[in-house]
Design an enzyme around this catalytic site. Sequence first.
Site, PDB file in Angstrom:
ATOM      1  CB  THR A  97      -0.943   0.018   1.221  1.00  0.00           C
ATOM      2  OG1 THR A  97      -0.165   0.037   2.417  1.00  0.00           O
ATOM      3  CG2 THR A  97      -1.862  -1.192   1.225  1.00  0.00           C
ATOM      4  CG  ASP A  98      -1.002   4.786  -1.593  1.00  0.00           C
ATOM      5  OD1 ASP A  98      -1.700   4.658  -0.561  1.00  0.00           O
ATOM      6  OD2 ASP A  98      -1.471   5.146  -2.680  1.00  0.00           O
ATOM      7  CB  ALA A  99       1.466   7.843   2.142  1.00  0.00           C
ATOM      8  N   GLY A 119      -2.759   4.250   2.537  1.00  0.00           N
ATOM      9  CA  GLY A 119      -3.224   2.961   3.036  1.00  0.00           C
ATOM     10  C   GLY A 119      -3.957   2.112   2.020  1.00  0.00           C
ATOM     11  CB  VAL A 120      -5.541   2.497  -1.111  1.00  0.00           C
ATOM     12  CG1 VAL A 120      -6.699   2.913  -0.223  1.00  0.00           C
ATOM     13  CG2 VAL A 120      -4.930   3.709  -1.773  1.00  0.00           C
TER      14      VAL A 120
END
EC number: 3.1.2.28
Length: 151
Positions: free
Chosen positions: A18-20, A22-23
């Site tokens: 995930t990225d920053a 949260g996805v």
Amino acid sequence: MNPENWLLLRRVVRFGDTDAAGVMHFHQLFRWCHESWEESLESYGLNPADIFPGSRKSEVTPEVALPIIHCQADFRRPIHTGDALAMELRPERLNPNSFQVHFEFRCEEQIAAHALIRHLAINAQTRHRCALPEGIDRWLEASGVGKIGSI
């Protein structure tokens, strides 16, 4: 042998996917596509060393390379850390030297993403088009979608 054994896979989204926000980051979806394709081939019974160059177990380099010549993806909903995904692969032979795999990612019975990856068989030395490797041909036929179509 039941195609569902190698065409329906499951995986849980990890924090590193995930990225920053949260996805799942978009490039991870393509990585998952390729990894699920590799897992599908292995579950079907193909030796990765016979398909992919650079394998430790490979005694010879495969004569045929399968570069990706097209890929696309659409996210239908956010994919979060901890989500359990069902990944369905739908391979399709396009002609004697190319095929594509459609991927459908489901989370809680809802479609979360679609993707498509198209491969072309080329001679690893000359880089010219050639027939698909025998193992890929068998996998396509056994997957129930081995009919030749148009690109």
